[in-house]
Every structure is written in structure tokens, then in C-alpha cells.
Design an enzyme around this catalytic site. Structure first.
Site, mmCIF file in Angstrom:
data_model
loop_
_atom_site.group_PDB
_atom_site.id
_atom_site.type_symbol
_atom_site.label_atom_id
_atom_site.label_comp_id
_atom_site.label_asym_id
_atom_site.label_seq_id
_atom_site.Cartn_x
_atom_site.Cartn_y
_atom_site.Cartn_z
ATOM 1 N N THR A 70 36.710 19.008 16.241
ATOM 2 C CA THR A 70 35.872 18.337 17.237
ATOM 3 C C THR A 70 36.700 18.016 18.479
ATOM 4 O OG1 THR A 70 34.503 17.379 15.506
ATOM 5 C CG2 THR A 70 34.452 16.264 17.641
ATOM 6 N N GLN A 178 35.368 28.043 10.894
ATOM 7 C CA GLN A 178 34.763 28.572 9.663
ATOM 8 C C GLN A 178 35.371 29.901 9.230
ATOM 9 O OE1 GLN A 178 32.859 27.145 7.474
ATOM 10 N NE2 GLN A 178 32.210 25.333 8.594
ATOM 11 N N CYS A 320 27.352 17.757 10.424
ATOM 12 C CA CYS A 320 27.473 16.997 11.684
ATOM 13 C C CYS A 320 26.264 17.138 12.603
ATOM 14 C CB CYS A 320 28.701 17.450 12.458
ATOM 15 S SG CYS A 320 30.113 17.772 11.451
#
Ligand code: PMP
Length: 376
Positions: A70, A178, A320
Site C-alpha cells: 500500500t 500477487q 481491502c
């Protein structure tokens, strides 16, 4: 317990945890201190940085430590925008990005930036012709993740870079959270890349922003000395060393782990396809670790909690994401609200066993029957 939510986070590897504890106990010095304890800490950080750089085939000075993907994504976006504000006001992205990309972009839109979302094909892959058409002299940044977290759709970063060659001033960022640790990753084509250690059995609260040498960034967090000038704060030797350890372990026996996950994926898809009402959303462009399905007429959250009551853990949307009625990502790709409001993400690991999947399928079938009966 059957844990099938590895794309949300992984359990920290014991060896990684041992490194973290050992360093906090014995090498706790501030790496900026000039005395012996500080020097040892600094050495450990340098060794870890070299290890990460070697694994990823990048330079040590291209590694910026952050608190996670993030922060890496925010640093990349705001850092580029601030540093290259004279270059333009357009940012190109996709609707498949994580909220830590989308929300900074929505903020920038309010500040007068133009955010262009690329067209996707039926598999969720970006339309390269649309990228060519949307690029302009006003484009400052292109940000496209290597793998989407909800469906697992993989984008071809090299092909994107080929298109961007016509616009050498445009900066290319990719959120590789990912894909790192799950497959070999070629960072040749990107200027900036973000990831978190928690997705490959490292600790939560640490991540990296890779910044190629020729790119400049305005720091988001300003303050004291750190490992780079791009993110201030006392570096955590223990978090950094445990990230290097986790990355090294993740890439050990990679092919064997990938084959195992591929076999699990094939088994699971073939079993799921036999169940009435189950629709497989993942496709040939998705990584085998993520299998997204929809169970028609059963809301995502209802099924998630039904599975949870059997101690089986899956996800609905990315943990999220904010929007609560249906999956935006699934809707963008399928244009079908029913599919998008009944989707479940099953995410696998090399630690997953076939026995776990057999048990999962059996309970899933049972829950589909009982939830369908409740509806009648
Ligand atoms: N990007 C992607 C693609 C993710 O899956 C995640 C974690 N869900 C993040 C960014 C954010 O990572 P973190 O919470 O560790 O900052």
C-alpha cells in the site's frame, strides 16, 4: 482448519519468524548509529538488500523499504506525480487495480488529473490497441498490476513496455504483489514495482518499492536518515532481513511448487465444474494460485460465512476493497451483476494438499444444497 485464502495473506514461515526474533533479540542496534551495534545492524541490512537484489536481478540501490505494498503504491504514484508534474496530467490504469492504486488515483482525479481506464477483453487482459490510443503527450504514468488479486488475471508487462517505447518519458509502474514469490518475475520492463512480504510467507508491515536508477521520486515520507532518501524512518533490520529470507525461501524449488499448485488447480477446476450452479470465473490467463468462482443465487458473503462455520477460509472480494454490494472487478470483466455478487476467491499455496481440496469440495456441495433449500 482449511486455509484457502493465501492471496489475502500467508502464515509467516517459521524460519522467517526465527530470523525476525533472532535479530530483534541480538542485533537490535539502530543501523544509523555509529557504534558497533549500529554497524552490525547496517551490515545485516546491506547483506539482505544484496540478497533481494540478486534474486530479483536488480541493483541494491533500486530497493526502497516501505511498510507494505500500500505504501509502495502510494509512494510510486504520488512520488512520480510530484516529481514529474511538468510532464503531464494523464495517468493510465485499469479497473482491476487494488484499492491502494485506485484510491490515490481517485484523489488525484479530484485534483485535476485525468485518469484513463483501459479496455479489457473477455479474459480481463488489457487491450494494447486501446493503450496505444490512450497514450498522449500528456501521459505521465501508466500503472498496471502484473496479476489482479481477485481473479488472478496476468498481464503481459513486456508487451505493455513495447507499446510504451513510443513514449519514453512515460513512467511505467506495476504492482507485483500477487505474482512475486509465485513465479519468476522479469523486472526489465518496469520503472517502478511494488510488493509486500506478507504474500510470500514473510511478515506483515514490510514491503518494497523497486525504483530503477534513472527514475526520480519525491518522497512521500520525509524525515530522518534511512536506507534511501525516498522513505525516512529508522530501518527495521529484523523486518528487512526476514523479507530477504522469505524471498529466498519462496524462490527455492519454485518449479516444484508451481507444478504442485498447477495440479491442484486442475483438480479443483475439474471438480468444481461438475457442481450445478457453480460458474468458473478464472480463465487461461489467470495464475493457478487463484480460482475465482460464482455460485449462482448464493451471495458471496453468505457462502463465505457458511464455509467459515466449517473452518474453511476463502475470500469474497479482495480483503481491502471498500465497495460492499458486489465485486467491481468481476463486474468489469463479466458485465454480469449476478456473477459479480456471488463470487468467491479460492487461493492456493504449495502448502495446500489435495486432501484439503477434497474436503473443501464435499463441504461446498453440502452448503450449496442447504443454502439453496433455505432460499426456497
Ligand atoms: N496490492 C495488491 C495486489 C494486494 O493484493 C495487496 C494486499 N491485499 C496490496 C497491494 C496491499 O498490501 P499491504 O496490505 O501489505 O500493504
Amino acid at each position: 482448519m482449511i486455509y484457502l485464502d493465501y492471496s489475502a495473506t500467508t502464515k509467516t514461515d517459521d524460519q522467517v519468524l526465527d530470523t525476525f526474533i533472532e535479530i530483534n533479540k541480538n542485533y537490535f542496534g539502530n543501523p544509523n548509529s555509529l557504534h558497533k551495534l549500529g554497524t552490525i545492524s547496517k551490515k545485516l541490512i546491506d547483506l539482505s538488500t544484496k540478497q533481494i537484489a540478486d534474486i530479483l536481478h536488480i541493483k541494491e540501490k533500486e530497493i526502497i523499504y516501505t511498510s507494505g505494498a500500500t505504501e509502495s503504491n502510494n509512494t510510486a504514484i504520488f512520488g512520480v506525480i510530484e516529481n514529474y508534474k511538468m510532464r503531464g496530467k494523464q495517468i493510465i490504469t485499469t479497473s482491476l487495480e487494488h484499492s491502494s492504486i485506485i484510491e490515490p488515483l481517485l484523489y488525484l482525479e479530484k485534483k485535476g488529473y485525468k485518469i484513463s481506464y483501459l479496455k479489457l477483453d473477455k479474459y480481463g487482459r488489457i487491450d494494447l490497441e486501446d493503450l496505444k490510443n490512450k497514450l498522449s503527450d500528456d501521459t505521465v504514468l501508466v500503472t498496471i498490476s502484473s496479476v489482479n488479486s481477485e481473479m488472478g488475471v496476468k498481464q503481459d508487462l513486456n508487451q505493455i513496455k513495447e507499446v510504451l517505447k513510443e513514449y519514453p518519458k512515460v513512467i511505467f509502474h506495476s504492482d507485483i504483489t500477487q505474482s512475486i514469490g509465485k513465479e519468476k518475475i522479469d523486472l526489465e520492463s518496469v520503472d517502478l514495482a511494488s510488493f509486500s512480504a506478507q504474500k510470500f510467507y514473510g511478515l506483515k508491515g514490510v514491503g518494497v518499492l523497486i525504483k530503477k536508477e534513472n527514475i526520480e521520486l519525491a518522497p512521500l515520507i520525509k524525515g530522518g536518515k534511512s536506507t534511501t532518501i525516498y522513505r525516512s524512518g529508522t530501518p527495521s533490520t529484523a523486518l528487512i532481513a526476514s523479507t530477504a529470507k522469505a524471498l529466498r525461501l519462496a524462490y527455492e524449488n519454485l518449479e516444484k511448487k508451481q507444478n504442485h499448485v498447477r495440479q491442484l488447480n486442475e483438480f479443483l477446476i475439474s471438480e468444481l465444474s461438475k457442481i450445478d450452479g457453480v460458474c468458473i470465473n478464472s480463465n487461461k490467463y489467470c495464475i493457478p494460485h487463484i480460482i475465482n468462482i460464482s455460485i449462482l443465487n448464493i451471495k458471496s458473503e453468505t457462502m463465505l460465512h457458511a464455509l467459515e462455520s466449517n473452518e474453511i477460509y476463502v475470500s469474497t472480494k479482495t480483503a481491502c476493497s471498500k465497495n460492499n454490494s458486489y465485486s467491481q472487478v468481476l463486474y468489469e470483466i463479466t458485465k454480469n451483476k449476478e456473477i459479480a455478487s456471488s463470487s468467491i476467491r479460492i487461493s492456493l499455496s504449495h502448502l495446500t494438499t489435495k486432501e484439503e481440496l477434497i474436503e473443501f469440495i464435499s463441504i461446498l456441495k453440502k452448503e450449496i444444497v442447504s443454502l439453496s433449500l433455505i432460499r426456497k
